[in-house]
Scaffold this motif. Sequence first.
Motif, short mmCIF file in Angstrom:
data_model
loop_
_atom_site.label_atom_id
_atom_site.label_comp_id
_atom_site.label_asym_id
_atom_site.label_seq_id
_atom_site.Cartn_x
_atom_site.Cartn_y
_atom_site.Cartn_z
N VAL A 89 0.84 -1.21 0.00
CA VAL A 89 0.00 0.00 0.00
C VAL A 89 0.87 1.25 0.00
N CYS A 90 1.97 1.22 0.75
CA CYS A 90 2.88 2.37 0.80
C CYS A 90 3.46 2.67 -0.58
N PHE A 91 3.89 1.62 -1.29
CA PHE A 91 4.48 1.84 -2.61
C PHE A 91 3.42 2.26 -3.64
N THR A 92 2.21 1.77 -3.50
CA THR A 92 1.12 2.21 -4.37
C THR A 92 0.87 3.71 -4.16
N LEU A 93 0.85 4.13 -2.90
CA LEU A 93 0.67 5.54 -2.56
C LEU A 93 1.81 6.38 -3.13
N LEU A 94 3.05 5.93 -2.98
CA LEU A 94 4.19 6.68 -3.51
C LEU A 94 4.12 6.82 -5.03
N ASP A 95 3.76 5.74 -5.72
CA ASP A 95 3.61 5.81 -7.19
C ASP A 95 2.60 6.88 -7.58
N LYS A 96 1.45 6.84 -6.93
CA LYS A 96 0.35 7.75 -7.24
C LYS A 96 0.77 9.20 -6.97
N VAL A 97 1.36 9.46 -5.79
CA VAL A 97 1.75 10.82 -5.41
C VAL A 97 2.83 11.37 -6.34
N LEU A 98 3.86 10.57 -6.63
CA LEU A 98 4.95 11.07 -7.47
C LEU A 98 4.50 11.33 -8.90
N ASP A 99 3.62 10.46 -9.44
CA ASP A 99 3.09 10.70 -10.79
C ASP A 99 2.28 11.98 -10.83
N GLU A 100 1.42 12.16 -9.84
CA GLU A 100 0.59 13.37 -9.80
C GLU A 100 1.44 14.63 -9.61
N PHE A 101 2.42 14.54 -8.70
CA PHE A 101 3.32 15.67 -8.44
C PHE A 101 4.06 16.07 -9.73
N ALA A 102 4.55 15.07 -10.45
CA ALA A 102 5.30 15.33 -11.69
C ALA A 102 4.41 15.99 -12.75
N ARG A 103 3.13 15.65 -12.76
CA ARG A 103 2.21 16.28 -13.72
C ARG A 103 1.88 17.72 -13.33
N GLN A 104 1.78 18.00 -12.04
CA GLN A 104 1.31 19.31 -11.58
C GLN A 104 2.42 20.33 -11.32
N VAL A 105 3.62 19.85 -11.03
CA VAL A 105 4.73 20.76 -10.70
C VAL A 105 5.79 20.66 -11.79
N SER A 106 6.14 21.78 -12.37
CA SER A 106 7.12 21.80 -13.45
C SER A 106 8.46 21.22 -13.01
N LYS A 107 9.04 20.39 -13.89
CA LYS A 107 10.34 19.77 -13.60
C LYS A 107 11.43 20.82 -13.38
N MET A 108 11.25 22.00 -13.96
CA MET A 108 12.24 23.07 -13.79
C MET A 108 12.25 23.59 -12.35
N ASP A 109 11.15 23.39 -11.61
CA ASP A 109 11.07 23.87 -10.23
C ASP A 109 11.68 22.89 -9.21
#
Length: 137
Positions: A89-109
Amino acid sequence: MRLYSLSVLYKGDPKVHLLKAAYDVSTFNFFQRSSVQEFMTFTSQLIAERSALGSRASVKEQEYLCHVYVRNDGLAGVVIADNEYPQRVCFTLLDKVLDEFARQVSKMDWPSGSPATISYSALDGYLSKYQVQTPGT
């Protein structure tokens, strides 16, 4: 079964720095909360620093289990939970959060970001959503 911390970090050269984090320290004594939170921030950074790009690991630290996932692009996530919380469950949560974060926050930041400058507000919601309610709480 409890989640205590959910962090998003960036593993750049030469150091790892925190981009955003959420904590649940409500089960700790009021006077311990800030030091517990500092411990969790420090531990998250240390574990991400020692993990290779593209790796997942679970590390026992005192009475906690720290689950880390470092993506190949340097974005990293750490969940600090108690020993009973399911690893999958922890790794499922990490996958979901990091994918969403990468979509919403510019890689340049990512290389220059900090909790004060990154606008991503979903961590608190995920932390409470994934909190397992035990009878009597």
